[in-house]
Design a protein around this motif. Structure first.
Motif, PDB file in Angstrom:
ATOM      1  N   GLN A 437       6.383 -42.602  17.191  1.00 51.83           N
ATOM      2  CA  GLN A 437       7.447 -42.243  16.251  1.00 51.83           C
ATOM      3  C   GLN A 437       7.171 -40.951  15.481  1.00 51.83           C
ATOM      4  OE1 GLN A 437       8.753 -45.488  13.678  1.00 51.83           O
ATOM      5  NE2 GLN A 437       8.013 -47.010  15.151  1.00 51.83           N
ATOM      6  N   VAL A 438       6.061 -40.288  15.815  1.00 53.97           N
ATOM      7  CA  VAL A 438       5.626 -39.137  15.024  1.00 53.97           C
ATOM      8  C   VAL A 438       5.462 -37.916  15.928  1.00 53.97           C
ATOM      9  CG1 VAL A 438       3.857 -38.244  13.459  1.00 53.97           C
ATOM     10  CG2 VAL A 438       4.383 -40.693  13.483  1.00 53.97           C
ATOM     11  N   GLU A 439       5.899 -36.776  15.444  1.00 57.59           N
ATOM     12  CA  GLU A 439       5.626 -35.538  16.168  1.00 57.59           C
ATOM     13  C   GLU A 439       4.877 -34.569  15.268  1.00 57.59           C
ATOM     14  OE1 GLU A 439       9.007 -33.015  17.187  1.00 57.59           O
ATOM     15  OE2 GLU A 439      10.284 -34.262  15.921  1.00 57.59           O
ATOM     16  N   GLY A 440       3.898 -33.899  15.870  1.00 54.69           N
ATOM     17  CA  GLY A 440       3.169 -32.873  15.142  1.00 54.69           C
ATOM     18  C   GLY A 440       3.893 -31.543  15.283  1.00 54.69           C
ATOM     19  N   THR A 441       3.824 -30.730  14.262  1.00 51.76           N
ATOM     20  CA  THR A 441       4.390 -29.378  14.348  1.00 51.76           C
ATOM     21  C   THR A 441       3.202 -28.414  14.269  1.00 51.76           C
ATOM     22  OG1 THR A 441       4.816 -29.385  11.938  1.00 51.76           O
ATOM     23  CG2 THR A 441       6.625 -30.045  13.394  1.00 51.76           C
ATOM     24  N   HIS A 442       2.994 -27.796  13.143  1.00 53.11           N
ATOM     25  CA  HIS A 442       1.773 -27.031  12.893  1.00 53.11           C
ATOM     26  C   HIS A 442       1.733 -26.734  11.400  1.00 53.11           C
ATOM     27  CE1 HIS A 442       4.001 -23.150  12.713  1.00 53.11           C
ATOM     28  NE2 HIS A 442       4.737 -23.684  13.655  1.00 53.11           N
ATOM     29  N   GLU A 443       1.009 -25.717  10.980  1.00 50.51           N
ATOM     30  CA  GLU A 443       0.903 -25.419   9.551  1.00 50.51           C
ATOM     31  C   GLU A 443       2.150 -24.657   9.117  1.00 50.51           C
ATOM     32  OE1 GLU A 443      -2.820 -23.555   8.754  1.00 50.51           O
ATOM     33  OE2 GLU A 443      -3.992 -25.206   9.586  1.00 50.51           O
ATOM     34  N   LEU A 444       3.144 -25.384   8.661  1.00 53.86           N
ATOM     35  CA  LEU A 444       4.437 -24.785   8.328  1.00 53.86           C
ATOM     36  C   LEU A 444       4.367 -24.086   6.970  1.00 53.86           C
ATOM     37  CD1 LEU A 444       6.792 -27.724   9.420  1.00 53.86           C
ATOM     38  CD2 LEU A 444       5.877 -25.847  10.797  1.00 53.86           C
ATOM     39  N   SER A 445       5.108 -23.007   6.849  1.00 48.79           N
ATOM     40  CA  SER A 445       5.128 -22.247   5.593  1.00 48.79           C
ATOM     41  C   SER A 445       6.448 -22.416   4.847  1.00 48.79           C
ATOM     42  CB  SER A 445       4.896 -20.762   5.888  1.00 48.79           C
ATOM     43  OG  SER A 445       5.893 -20.261   6.768  1.00 48.79           O
ATOM     44  N   GLU A 446       7.319 -23.299   5.350  1.00 46.03           N
ATOM     45  CA  GLU A 446       8.665 -23.414   4.776  1.00 46.03           C
ATOM     46  C   GLU A 446       8.667 -23.876   3.323  1.00 46.03           C
ATOM     47  OE1 GLU A 446       9.783 -22.075   8.450  1.00 46.03           O
ATOM     48  OE2 GLU A 446       8.169 -23.444   7.931  1.00 46.03           O
ATOM     49  N   LEU A 447       7.737 -24.739   2.941  1.00 51.05           N
ATOM     50  CA  LEU A 447       7.734 -25.223   1.561  1.00 51.05           C
ATOM     51  C   LEU A 447       7.381 -24.090   0.593  1.00 51.05           C
ATOM     52  CD1 LEU A 447       8.335 -27.874   0.144  1.00 51.05           C
ATOM     53  CD2 LEU A 447       5.884 -28.345   0.109  1.00 51.05           C
ATOM     54  N   SER A 448       6.369 -23.311   0.920  1.00 52.01           N
ATOM     55  CA  SER A 448       6.001 -22.200   0.039  1.00 52.01           C
ATOM     56  C   SER A 448       7.101 -21.141   0.019  1.00 52.01           C
ATOM     57  CB  SER A 448       4.680 -21.577   0.475  1.00 52.01           C
ATOM     58  OG  SER A 448       4.774 -21.046   1.778  1.00 52.01           O
ATOM     59  N   LYS A 449       7.788 -20.941   1.152  1.00 52.66           N
ATOM     60  CA  LYS A 449       8.906 -19.989   1.174  1.00 52.66           C
ATOM     61  C   LYS A 449      10.049 -20.465   0.279  1.00 52.66           C
ATOM     62  CE  LYS A 449       8.060 -18.062   5.782  1.00 52.66           C
ATOM     63  NZ  LYS A 449       8.547 -17.983   7.189  1.00 52.66           N
ATOM     64  N   ALA A 450      10.299 -21.774   0.276  1.00 52.04           N
ATOM     65  CA  ALA A 450      11.357 -22.321  -0.588  1.00 52.04           C
ATOM     66  C   ALA A 450      11.010 -22.086  -2.057  1.00 52.04           C
ATOM     67  CB  ALA A 450      11.536 -23.809  -0.314  1.00 52.04           C
ATOM     68  N   VAL A 451       9.737 -22.260  -2.395  1.00 49.49           N
ATOM     69  CA  VAL A 451       9.305 -22.023  -3.768  1.00 49.49           C
ATOM     70  C   VAL A 451       9.469 -20.547  -4.124  1.00 49.49           C
ATOM     71  CG1 VAL A 451       7.308 -22.041  -5.316  1.00 49.49           C
ATOM     72  CG2 VAL A 451       7.734 -23.998  -3.807  1.00 49.49           C
ATOM     73  N   GLN A 452       9.134 -19.661  -3.189  1.00 55.23           N
ATOM     74  CA  GLN A 452       9.295 -18.226  -3.441  1.00 55.23           C
ATOM     75  C   GLN A 452      10.756 -17.860  -3.681  1.00 55.23           C
ATOM     76  OE1 GLN A 452       7.473 -16.280  -0.083  1.00 55.23           O
ATOM     77  NE2 GLN A 452       5.482 -17.228  -0.469  1.00 55.23           N
ATOM     78  N   GLN A 453      11.658 -18.479  -2.912  1.00 54.07           N
ATOM     79  CA  GLN A 453      13.088 -18.218  -3.110  1.00 54.07           C
ATOM     80  C   GLN A 453      13.536 -18.672  -4.494  1.00 54.07           C
ATOM     81  OE1 GLN A 453      15.288 -16.570  -1.273  1.00 54.07           O
ATOM     82  NE2 GLN A 453      13.833 -16.122   0.356  1.00 54.07           N
ATOM     83  N   LEU A 454      13.067 -19.831  -4.925  1.00 53.30           N
ATOM     84  CA  LEU A 454      13.394 -20.316  -6.267  1.00 53.30           C
ATOM     85  C   LEU A 454      12.854 -19.368  -7.326  1.00 53.30           C
ATOM     86  CD1 LEU A 454      12.635 -24.122  -5.788  1.00 53.30           C
ATOM     87  CD2 LEU A 454      14.890 -23.130  -6.253  1.00 53.30           C
ATOM     88  N   ARG A 455      11.646 -18.872  -7.081  1.00 56.36           N
ATOM     89  CA  ARG A 455      11.035 -17.951  -8.040  1.00 56.36           C
ATOM     90  C   ARG A 455      11.857 -16.675  -8.188  1.00 56.36           C
ATOM     91  NH1 ARG A 455      10.210 -14.808 -11.006  1.00 56.36           N
ATOM     92  NH2 ARG A 455       8.322 -13.780 -11.725  1.00 56.36           N
ATOM     93  N   ARG A 456      12.390 -16.166  -7.082  1.00 55.48           N
ATOM     94  CA  ARG A 456      13.179 -14.929  -7.143  1.00 55.48           C
ATOM     95  C   ARG A 456      14.470 -15.114  -7.930  1.00 55.48           C
ATOM     96  NH1 ARG A 456      11.666 -14.657  -1.446  1.00 55.48           N
ATOM     97  NH2 ARG A 456       9.955 -13.170  -1.204  1.00 55.48           N
ATOM     98  N   ARG A 457      15.005 -16.334  -7.941  1.00 58.25           N
ATOM     99  CA  ARG A 457      16.255 -16.592  -8.661  1.00 58.25           C
ATOM    100  C   ARG A 457      16.009 -16.924 -10.128  1.00 58.25           C
ATOM    101  NH1 ARG A 457      17.724 -19.374  -3.637  1.00 58.25           N
ATOM    102  NH2 ARG A 457      17.199 -21.397  -4.547  1.00 58.25           N
ATOM    103  N   ALA A 458      14.746 -17.138 -10.487  1.00 62.98           N
ATOM    104  CA  ALA A 458      14.411 -17.531 -11.859  1.00 62.98           C
ATOM    105  C   ALA A 458      14.271 -16.293 -12.740  1.00 62.98           C
ATOM    106  CB  ALA A 458      13.108 -18.327 -11.858  1.00 62.98           C
ATOM    107  N   PRO A 459      14.286 -16.464 -14.064  1.00 57.33           N
ATOM    108  CA  PRO A 459      14.021 -15.336 -14.969  1.00 57.33           C
ATOM    109  C   PRO A 459      12.684 -14.684 -14.636  1.00 57.33           C
ATOM    110  CG  PRO A 459      14.860 -17.216 -16.198  1.00 57.33           C
ATOM    111  CD  PRO A 459      14.633 -17.703 -14.790  1.00 57.33           C
TER     112      PRO A 459
END
Length: 672
Positions: A437-459
């Motif tokens: 029931q499980v698939e491996g992907t690899h070391e994804l960077s999407e979470l840190s990219k999402a945080v960076q996007q939030l940071r750019r929209r913040a003061p």
């Protein structure tokens, strides 16, 4: 000079003497761009088209940014009656060096010939001269901007390019160079906008399509990047680099078999292309084809004896042993004063692993240390910033903040495997990915990219995680939804998937609120083994804290402090899994992980080494073997070299059982 002598002969209408002088000069200086191009011109004058073509290809492979090489290519194409291709070659020469009036005249001549071979549209014929005049009008400004950028003054260069675009919004080269500065500042979305504008104005500008494909690849826009790479191939199918670009894109998209196929094509076109051999070997290794990978790495070294990446990659297999002749070759490379820093780091790292395998730990550590001294100079890392970031995380994500009600469980459900590198995370991933029931992907960077996007929209003044303080339930849900959407390209549809980016431990609180139902497994190992493993590993990118023992030890303390905070403020949310326990009692630990992940037990997880799946990390060959204990307590072999680390980690080490402490922290009466 030989070049001046040959040039004088060619101008005196004696191409035979010019060709002979160039041939002799190239024996002494085989990579001299001017000699190669002049030799091509001389042979072209002699109507020796086959030899001229070989020399042109040699020049373009070795010096793809040399305007003269493209100019000579245009001469060859025109002489062979391939006027349309000659136009493209001349235009590329002009883009690389806008101040080439002779090339302008050649373009006009080639277009006249091409018009008799295949009629062109009136708009194209009328538009091209105008575009060329634009490029020439600002040639001096563009040249000045490139000089400033080369000297590191990117802001001054950017000001010049923007000034050119203000006067002429359709200036192709100014827009392309501005995109390059955006890439340097990691503003990839801005770079893509500029480059899309460039290729819309100059659809036959192969170099701009290359830049666009690279930017789209780095943005993980693999479909768009492949389309841009296809355009490069359409414009320059004869160049191996065109096919290498597409191979790199499809490889990063996880299409390893297709990438291998493309690299084989490149090697057929350019049998001495060491970079293509190494890149193909990376994908062969990822697919578990170790013998083929080793053969390609070694072929790369034969093609280019100073190809340090191949030596490093062989050592990075962790199960490979060098021959004596290969060790001697690496030692000879280190003895050269001309070896680049990045290459010096790679060769030292490779020798470190080789001497470790020979149980010469003092020599091994000396090489690891030399590798890291060089690499640390190339990294930017601020330990104070790490500590202050963790302070802010701990202050915001307290028990009350983590207890927010933010919605229902997400699907598919992610399992985050976090921790310090080289602490057993790849083994944990391989075990879990062996479940149906499980698939491996690899070391994804999407979470840190999402945080960076939030940071750019913040003061502007707010740093992570301060801009999350006022986040509403809908905002947390949006973060989770976007994470699942952006990671979809790595998944095949299983109900559970693994994100094995070790640095996600800093986002554990965000994961709890944005992805309810997600699981976090913290890969643990003896602190000294964990730090030693990171110190020995030369990472392709990231982990800048790992190249200095003091910074590494302090980073470990910060990591431990943050993990203790998650355990205290969100009890039961993170599961610690100790590498030593997995090695010593595999079934118990497998059942424990599956229970935590709410998955039924499956025998396949105990036979993880039989699972056939791509594995990208440095442990790829190790997790394809049954469990083994030879790497437990490896730190003891290096104990004399780890005094600095022992001193920094003493607050953690002194509380460990006596037998797991280093000698310096044991009780006097305790046996050794």
């Amino acid at each position: 000079m030989l070049f001046d002598e040959a040039l004088a002969s060619l101008r005196a209408a004696d191409p035979d003497s010019a060709a002979k002088i160039c041939a002799g000069g190239l024996q002494q200086f085989p990579d001299d761009a001017n000699l190669i191009c002049l030799a091509a011109r001389a042979n072209l004058a002699l109507r020796q088209f086959t030899l001229a073509e070989q020399l042109v290809e040699r020049a373009l492979r070795a010096h793809p940014e040399f305007a003269t090489a493209h100019d000579v290519c245009g001469d060859l194409m025109l002489a062979q009656g391939r006027a349309a291709i000659a136009v493209k070659a001349y235009e590329q020469s002009l883009r690389l060096d806008p101040a080439r009036p002779a090339t302008l005249a050649k373009i006009d001549k080639a277009r006249e010939v091409a018009a008799t071979q295949e009629p062109a549209s009136q708009s194209t014929e009328q538009g091209a001269p105008r575009q060329r005049r634009r490029q020439m009008a600002f040639a001096e400004e563009i040249r000045k901007g490139e000089e400033l950028a080369g000297d590191g003054d990117l802001q001054a260069a950017e000001d010049i390019y923007r000034g050119v675009l203000k006067k002429d919004p359709d200036h192709v080269e100014a827009a392309r160079l501005l995109a390059g500065i955006a890439v340097e500042h990691e503003r990839l979305n801005d770079a893509e906008v500029f480059l899309r504008r460039v290729v819309s104005l100059a659809p036959d500008y192969a170099r701009a399509w290359v830049d666009l494909a690279n930017v789209q690849r780095d943005l993980d826009k693999f479909v768009e990047a492949a389309e841009s790479a296809d355009k490069v191939i359409e414009l320059s199918p004869e160049k191996p680099e065109s096919w290498m670009l597409l191979a790199s894109v499809v490889g990063l998209a996880g299409k390893h078999d297709k990438a291998i196929e493309l690299y084989r094509k490149v090697i057929d076109m350019a049998p001495d292309k060491a970079g293509a051999m190494s890149s193909m070997a990376h994908h062969l290794k990822t697919m578990g084809k170790q013998d083929e990978a080793i053969a390609q790495y070694r072929a790369a070294i034969v093609a280019r004896p100073d190809h340090s990446e191949a030596y490093w990659s062989l050592a990075n297999l962790k199960t490979f042993r060098f021959e004596e002749s290969e060790v001697a070759a690496m030692q000879a490379l280190l003895a050269s004063d001309e070896l680049a820093d990045a290459a010096r780091a790679q060769v030292n790292n490779a020798l470190g692993f080789e001497y470790e395998a020979r149980t010469d730990y003092a020599t091994a550590f000396a090489h690891f240390e030399q590798c890291n001294i060089v690499r640390r100079r190339l990294e930017v890392y601020d330990p104070v910033d790490t500590e202050s970031t963790h302070d802010r995380v701990i202050e915001l994500f307290d028990e009350d903040f983590l207890a927010q009600a933010v919605g229902t469980n997400v699907s598919p459900r992610p399992i985050f495997v976090v921790g310090l590198p080289r602490s057993g995370s790849t083994l944990i991933e391989q075990i879990l990915a062996s479940h149906s029931q499980v698939e491996g992907t690899h070391e994804l960077s999407e979470l840190s990219k999402a945080v960076q996007q939030l940071r750019r929209r913040a003061p502007r003044h707010q740093r992570y995680p301060e801009f999350l303080r006022s986040m509403k339930p809908a905002g947390w849900e949006r973060i989770g939804r976007e994470y699942l959407e952006t990671t979809a390209k790595y998944r095949a549809g299983a109900p559970v998937f693994i994100d094995k980016n070790p640095n996600n431990f800093v986002f554990a609180g965000l994961i709890k609120l944005a992805l309810p139902g997600a699981r976090i497994i913290n890969a643990r190992r003896h602190p000294l083994d964990s730090c030693l493993g990171s110190f020995k590993q030369l990472f392709a990118s990231g982990q800048p804290f790992s190249y200095d023992l003091t910074e590494l030890g302090e980073y470990y303390l910060q990591y431990q402090r943050l993990m203790d905070h998650w355990h205290s403020n969100a009890p039961g949310f993170v599961l610690d899994v100790h590498y030593e326990n997995v090695v010593n009692d595999l079934e118990t630990e497998v059942r424990r992980m599956l229970d935590y992940c709410e998955l039924p037990f499956e025998e396949s997880c105990l036979r993880f080494h039989e699972t056939r799946r791509p594995v990208k990390t440095a442990s790829s060959e190790q997790v394809r073997q049954p469990i083994y204990a030879s790497s437990l307590d490896l730190w003891r072999r290096y104990e004399p070299q780890l005094e600095t680390l022992v001193h920094i980690l003493e607050p953690l080490l002194k509380d460990m059982p006596e037998e797991r402490r280093p000698t310096a922290l044991r009780s006097p009466a305790a046996p050794d």
